[in-house]
Design an enzyme around this catalytic site. Structure first.
Site, mmCIF file in Angstrom:
data_model
loop_
_atom_site.group_PDB
_atom_site.id
_atom_site.type_symbol
_atom_site.label_atom_id
_atom_site.label_comp_id
_atom_site.label_asym_id
_atom_site.label_seq_id
_atom_site.Cartn_x
_atom_site.Cartn_y
_atom_site.Cartn_z
ATOM 1 N N CYS A 1 -30.089 -30.641 26.022
ATOM 2 C CA CYS A 1 -29.279 -31.844 25.830
ATOM 3 C C CYS A 1 -28.256 -31.744 24.868
ATOM 4 O O CYS A 1 -26.821 -32.164 25.025
ATOM 5 C CB CYS A 1 -30.218 -33.266 25.805
ATOM 6 S SG CYS A 1 -31.227 -33.484 27.318
ATOM 7 N N HIS B 1 -39.731 -39.463 37.824
ATOM 8 C CA HIS B 1 -38.542 -38.600 38.217
ATOM 9 C C HIS B 1 -38.370 -37.430 38.545
ATOM 10 O O HIS B 1 -39.387 -36.358 38.391
ATOM 11 C CB HIS B 1 -37.921 -38.977 36.643
ATOM 12 C CG HIS B 1 -36.456 -38.524 36.453
ATOM 13 N ND1 HIS B 1 -35.941 -37.326 36.187
ATOM 14 C CD2 HIS B 1 -35.150 -39.330 36.841
ATOM 15 C CE1 HIS B 1 -34.589 -37.298 36.287
ATOM 16 N NE2 HIS B 1 -34.133 -38.718 36.423
ATOM 17 N N ASP C 1 -31.255 -37.533 21.466
ATOM 18 C CA ASP C 1 -32.582 -37.607 21.918
ATOM 19 C C ASP C 1 -33.790 -37.146 20.897
ATOM 20 O O ASP C 1 -34.754 -36.327 20.920
ATOM 21 C CB ASP C 1 -32.939 -36.529 23.100
ATOM 22 C CG ASP C 1 -32.181 -36.855 24.213
ATOM 23 O OD1 ASP C 1 -31.383 -37.958 24.356
ATOM 24 O OD2 ASP C 1 -32.010 -36.175 25.231
ATOM 25 N N LYS D 1 -29.961 -42.209 29.396
ATOM 26 C CA LYS D 1 -29.456 -41.400 30.634
ATOM 27 C C LYS D 1 -30.617 -40.801 31.158
ATOM 28 O O LYS D 1 -31.949 -40.596 30.405
ATOM 29 C CB LYS D 1 -28.531 -40.231 29.735
ATOM 30 C CG LYS D 1 -29.435 -39.238 28.804
ATOM 31 C CD LYS D 1 -28.437 -38.316 27.958
ATOM 32 C CE LYS D 1 -29.684 -37.677 26.985
ATOM 33 N NZ LYS D 1 -30.712 -36.871 27.454
ATOM 34 N N HIS E 1 -41.868 -36.888 30.861
ATOM 35 C CA HIS E 1 -41.815 -37.220 29.651
ATOM 36 C C HIS E 1 -40.631 -38.364 29.443
ATOM 37 O O HIS E 1 -40.161 -38.545 30.652
ATOM 38 C CB HIS E 1 -40.946 -35.911 28.725
ATOM 39 C CG HIS E 1 -39.704 -35.490 29.522
ATOM 40 N ND1 HIS E 1 -39.513 -34.875 30.893
ATOM 41 C CD2 HIS E 1 -38.479 -35.674 29.183
ATOM 42 C CE1 HIS E 1 -38.469 -34.524 30.843
ATOM 43 N NE2 HIS E 1 -37.642 -35.280 30.162
ATOM 44 N N HIS F 1 -36.203 -41.654 31.585
ATOM 45 C CA HIS F 1 -36.645 -41.426 32.928
ATOM 46 C C HIS F 1 -37.264 -42.550 33.695
ATOM 47 O O HIS F 1 -38.282 -43.054 33.140
ATOM 48 C CB HIS F 1 -37.131 -40.187 33.011
ATOM 49 C CG HIS F 1 -36.561 -38.820 32.685
ATOM 50 N ND1 HIS F 1 -35.014 -38.643 33.027
ATOM 51 C CD2 HIS F 1 -36.720 -37.914 31.585
ATOM 52 C CE1 HIS F 1 -34.631 -37.519 32.432
ATOM 53 N NE2 HIS F 1 -35.718 -36.856 31.348
HETATM 54 C C1 VGL Z 1 -34.343 -32.561 27.269
HETATM 55 C C2 VGL Z 1 -35.500 -31.335 28.913
HETATM 56 C C3 VGL Z 1 -35.433 -32.403 29.505
HETATM 57 C C4 VGL Z 1 -33.480 -32.639 26.119
HETATM 58 C C5 VGL Z 1 -34.422 -33.638 28.122
HETATM 59 O O1 VGL Z 1 -33.448 -33.726 25.345
HETATM 60 O O2 VGL Z 1 -32.996 -31.511 25.608
HETATM 61 N N1 VGL Z 1 -34.578 -31.348 27.706
HETATM 62 N N2 VGL Z 1 -35.010 -33.608 29.220
HETATM 63 ZN ZN ZN Z 2 -35.425 -35.300 30.372
#
Ligand code: VGL
Ligand code: ZN
Length: 241
Positions: free
Chosen positions: A189, A90, A46, A144, A119, A86
């Site tokens: 994540c 979502h 991410d 994902k 986000h 997302h």
């Molecule tokens: C994440 C919060 C929501 C991450 C993703 O990548 O850690 N954190 N979505």
């Molecule tokens: Zn997220």
């Protein structure tokens, strides 16, 4: 029983002044350098515009992982990238729940869910990979969090605990046995990906200086504790030969 060194380290961890001793011991164990082989994969979690300065869910210093990861990439034959991806509206977004604000929690059928600002919406610039990320040899991008009602912090398994993303099977089919996890965010994540990789039977390293954390109500310390109990190895990029 634990071997003596492990016992000593655990005891030292209880006194703040001695943490440095345990840290030093940990570093010394890797003094020879860890050399990733053909059965190793770097997982870059991410590293997207949403999670860096100027994004919709900025992680403090998130962009600082980019040069560290770009350098690490030269050491790996196998690289996997993930993208939080997302749907608009979502279920992990606070905006989808009447009366809720970002960082509140919400009970979902699969457990408690932190609610986030909107986000990483599919196809948006916010969801694109950071422009300075240079991973030309990466072989697969796993997206994902695209099921409307279920979050997926982990690159392996959605938050319902039963819907795999396919990454575990992909890595196993390619003969990968150990993974090195980097990216954002350490306590969400990255941690969930590392924990699920352990559950799936991989040897797992988290490269700490190639991650940054959200740290919500002590979530960073809690994540490290869980990861270390599960046998995830906490290393630094300098430990990679
Ligand atoms: C994440 C919060 C929501 C991450 C993703 O990548 O850690 N954190 N979505
Ligand atoms: Zn997220």
């Amino acid at each position: 029983m634990y071997p003596a060194t492990r016992r000593t380290m655990l005891k030292n961890l209880s006194g703040a002044g001695l943490v440095a001793v345990a840290g030093l011991a940990g570093r010394m164990a890797f003094a020879a350098g860890i050399r990733p082989d053909g059965k190793s994969a770097l997982i870059v979690v991410d590293v997207q515009n949403c999670f860096v300065t100027g994004g919709t869910l900025p992680v403090k210093g998130g962009e600082e992982v980019v040069p560290v990861i770009n350098q690490l990439a030269a050491r790996f034959e196998n690289i996997v990238i993930t993208q939080d991806w997302h749907t608009p509206g979502h279920a992990s977004f606070a905006s989808a729940h009447a009366g809720k604000k970002p960082f509140d929690t919400q009970k979902m059928p699969y457990g408690n869910q932190v609610l986030w600002p909107d986000h990483c919406v599919q196809g948006s610039d916010d969801a694109a990979l950071h422009k300075d990320l240079r991973l030309p040899t990466a072989q697969v991008i796993v997206r994902k969090g695209y099921h409307q009602d279920v979050d997926s912090y982990s690159a392996f398994m959605e938050a319902d605990g039963k819907t795999p993303t396919g990454l575990g099977a992909y890595l196993k089919q390619r003969g990968i046995t150990q993974v090195f996890v980097t990216g954002l965010a350490t306590d969400f994540c990255v941690a969930w990906t590392a924990m699920d990789a352990r559950k799936a039977g991989f040897a797992v390293y988290v490269i700490e200086d190639a991650t940054r954390a959200i740290d919500l109500n002590g979530s960073l310390a809690a994540a490290w504790k869980k990861m270390q109990t599960a046998g995830v190895k906490r290393i630094q990029s300098a430990d990679i030969a």
